[in-house]
Scaffold this active site. Structure first.
Site, mmCIF file in Angstrom:
data_model
loop_
_atom_site.group_PDB
_atom_site.id
_atom_site.type_symbol
_atom_site.label_atom_id
_atom_site.label_comp_id
_atom_site.label_asym_id
_atom_site.label_seq_id
_atom_site.Cartn_x
_atom_site.Cartn_y
_atom_site.Cartn_z
ATOM 1 N N LYS A 79 3.023 2.169 -5.238
ATOM 2 C CA LYS A 79 1.973 2.543 -5.910
ATOM 3 C C LYS A 79 1.826 4.030 -6.415
ATOM 4 O O LYS A 79 2.342 4.818 -5.353
ATOM 5 C CB LYS A 79 0.688 2.329 -5.316
ATOM 6 C CG LYS A 79 -0.772 2.489 -5.992
ATOM 7 C CD LYS A 79 -1.942 2.258 -5.207
ATOM 8 C CE LYS A 79 -3.180 2.451 -6.031
ATOM 9 N NZ LYS A 79 -4.536 2.068 -5.218
ATOM 10 N N SER A 154 -7.589 -1.440 -6.957
ATOM 11 C CA SER A 154 -7.047 -0.356 -8.114
ATOM 12 C C SER A 154 -5.365 -0.573 -7.858
ATOM 13 O O SER A 154 -4.687 -0.328 -8.703
ATOM 14 C CB SER A 154 -7.046 0.966 -7.645
ATOM 15 O OG SER A 154 -6.736 1.396 -6.569
ATOM 16 N N SER A 178 -8.875 -1.561 -2.238
ATOM 17 C CA SER A 178 -7.635 -1.746 -3.432
ATOM 18 C C SER A 178 -6.322 -2.380 -3.121
ATOM 19 O O SER A 178 -5.480 -2.610 -3.964
ATOM 20 C CB SER A 178 -7.535 -0.283 -3.813
ATOM 21 O OG SER A 178 -8.463 -0.027 -4.797
HETATM 22 N N1 GLN Z 1 -12.664 -0.353 -6.405
HETATM 23 C C1 GLN Z 1 -12.957 0.587 -5.309
HETATM 24 C C2 GLN Z 1 -13.282 1.919 -5.949
HETATM 25 O O1 GLN Z 1 -13.194 1.819 -7.165
HETATM 26 C C3 GLN Z 1 -11.989 0.697 -4.466
HETATM 27 C C4 GLN Z 1 -10.731 1.606 -4.744
HETATM 28 C C5 GLN Z 1 -9.773 1.833 -3.798
HETATM 29 O O2 GLN Z 1 -9.786 0.969 -2.675
HETATM 30 N N2 GLN Z 1 -8.834 2.608 -3.947
HETATM 31 O O3 GLN Z 1 -13.484 3.110 -5.415
#
Ligand code: GLN
Length: 483
Positions: A79, A154, A178
């Site tokens: 990532k 994400s 994420s």
């Molecule tokens: N979707 C969550 C956020 O927007 C989690 C994001 C993540 O785990 N990096 O913060």
């Protein structure tokens, strides 16, 4: 033989028997990326030379008859919030469009030392803020199971790459879900260890008390293997835990008979009925395998999203202060003084969601509001953690859906941040409590095309081995295809 459908376990066997070379494996994946990634768009940057160089080293080991390290020749995606020396690392943000990392994250260094071949950097929501990969500053990634839908987020690029055979395993990051949520949207396995289990050195900070690096794979064994390689104390990260890392793979085949599973009522409300049915079938399968399901309560669950979005944005507003146009990446042109340079750089460099979070985080930390929001959220965080600790007095593993909905259509939730935030309702709690979690496929919906459904298993602090053991039994028992 389709080299892009193999697991890391298959790869090791084939390499040892000299039925394939590491270079052939890497080339097959680079070809697959060339064909399939036109539509999926999982990768932001490729580093073929780096992957092929590693593959050559692995092939030389084989040639010399040496023992192979655990991830020898395994095509791997990273990532783009995780640093890779000499390779562009953007966090899917315009503000880091030209940033070349000066060192490797510990997790990347450990993967490569274990023989993994890093193919490239995957797309994600900007600075990992989002649930669909649509917040990328470059382009959205599509779900390989249905190109009209999001891969989740994400870490959507990593999940999509593994699902589409464009990497055998991948690293993602999980701050509020994420890794687990995109794994479930794309029908692959994704895991987050206990907070501190995997070093964060070289992970670009979003919300430091919640951030984790963790693996994606197409089998539980692959995820166990990658976690085993990247886990463990690192002198470069003082929050990495000095707790021995067990041999995760050795525990996989132990019987799950008698393991108590907690089923929290709060995680089965407001669920799409198809997801509910699949998860119930998954639980029945685990019972057939000898686990014992027990109803439990996690009463503070309903406060989790609010609590998470206060703490995560507060930490983000502080962490992202470093992008000022001086030290990293992009700097706007046409400014008259220092202050205007900061403003223009941040205004042009950050996307809308990142700005929203910086503003929200700054607000909850400001004098006068700190006690009302930030401090309150910290207290609620303790209550959520306590819920879990109390539940774990009675059960060893907690079973929930990973997400209340399957992958949604691109654009569907983009204009409604709150709807987007609710996609994480079942995953943020584990990050807040610092406990480990794994998402495994649990059948599909009945629509056309059928969409993957994910089951989440949560465990006690540092009890990743137990989660992997139950997940592996579930996979072997046909759970991935249940319903
Ligand atoms: N979707 C969550 C956020 O927007 C989690 C994001 C993540 O785990 N990096 O913060």
């Amino acid at each position: 033989m389709d080299l892009t459908a193999l697991t890391a376990t298959d790869i090791r066997e084939l390499l040892t028997r000299r039925q394939v070379s590491a270079q052939e494996l890497v080339r097959a994946h680079l070809d697959a990326i060339e064909q399939r990634d036109k539509e999926v768009r999982a990768y932001l940057t490729l580093c073929p030379e780096r992957a092929l160089e590693k593959a050559q080293q692995v092939d030389a080991l084989i040639e010399a008859g040496e023992d192979l390290p655990p991830l020898a020749g395994v095509p791997t995606a990273i990532k783009d919030v995780i640093l890779t020396r000499g390779v562009r690392t953007t966090c899917a943000s315009k503000i880091l469009c030209n940033y070349i990392a000066p060192y490797d994250a510990t997790a990347v260094a450990r993967l490569e030392a274990a023989g993994a071949c890093v193919l490239g950097k995957t797309n994600c929501d900007e600075f990992a803020m989002g649930s669909s990969t649509e917040n990328s500053g470059y382009f959205p990634t599509r779900n390989p199971r249905d190109l009209a839908r999001v891969p989740g987020g994400s870490s959507g690029g990593s999940a999509a790459a593994v699902a589409a055979g464009m990497a055998t395993v991948a690293l993602g990051s999980d701050t509020g879900g994420s890794i687990r949520q995109p794994a479930s949207f794309c029908g692959v396995v994704g895991m987050m260890g206990t907070y501190g289990r995997v070093s964060r050195f070289g992970l670009v900070a979003f919300a430091s008390s919640l951030d984790h690096i963790g693996p994606f794979g197409r089998s539980v064994r692959d995820v166990a293997r990658v976690l085993g390689v990247i886990a463990g104390r690192d002198a470069n990260d003082s929050t990495s835990a000095d707790v021995p890392v067990p041999d995760y793979e050795a525990a996989l085949d132990e019987s799950v008979r008698g393991i108590k599973l907690g089923i929290p009522e709060e995680y089965f409300r407001g669920l799409s009925s198809e997801i509910g049915t699949n998860i119930q079938k998954g639980i029945q399968l685990l019972e057939k395998l000898g686990c014992v399901a027990v109803p439990i309560r996690l009463p503070h669950t309903e406060a989790a999203i609010a609590c998470y979005y206060i703490i995560a944005t507060a930490e983000a507003s502080s962490n992202l202060a470093r992008y000022d146009g001086v030290r990293y990446g992009f700097r706007a042109s046409g400014y008259r003084n220092l202050r205007e340079m900061y403003e223009k750089t941040r205004n042009q460099g950050f996307g809308a969601e990142v700005k929203r979070r910086i503003m929200l985080g700054t607000y909850v930390l400001s004098s006068g509001y700190y006690d009302a929001y930030y401090l309150k959220a910290q207290k609620v965080r303790t209550l959520i953690t306590r819920d879990f600790l109390e539940a774990f007095d009675e059960v060893e593993v907690i079973v929930t859906p990973t997400s209340p909905i399957p992958a949604f259509r691109l654009g569907e939730r983009l204009d409604d941040p709150l709807q987007m935030y609710l996609a994480d309702i079942y995953t943020v709690t584990a990050d807040l409590a610092g406990i480990p979690g794994i998402a495994v496929p649990c059948g599909r919906t009945r629509g056309e095309p059928p969409l993957p459904v994910g089951m989440q298993l949560l465990g006690k602090h540092f009890d990743e081995a137990r989660l992997l053991q139950v997940a592996h039994a579930f996979e072997r028992g046909g759970g991935f295809e249940v319903a």
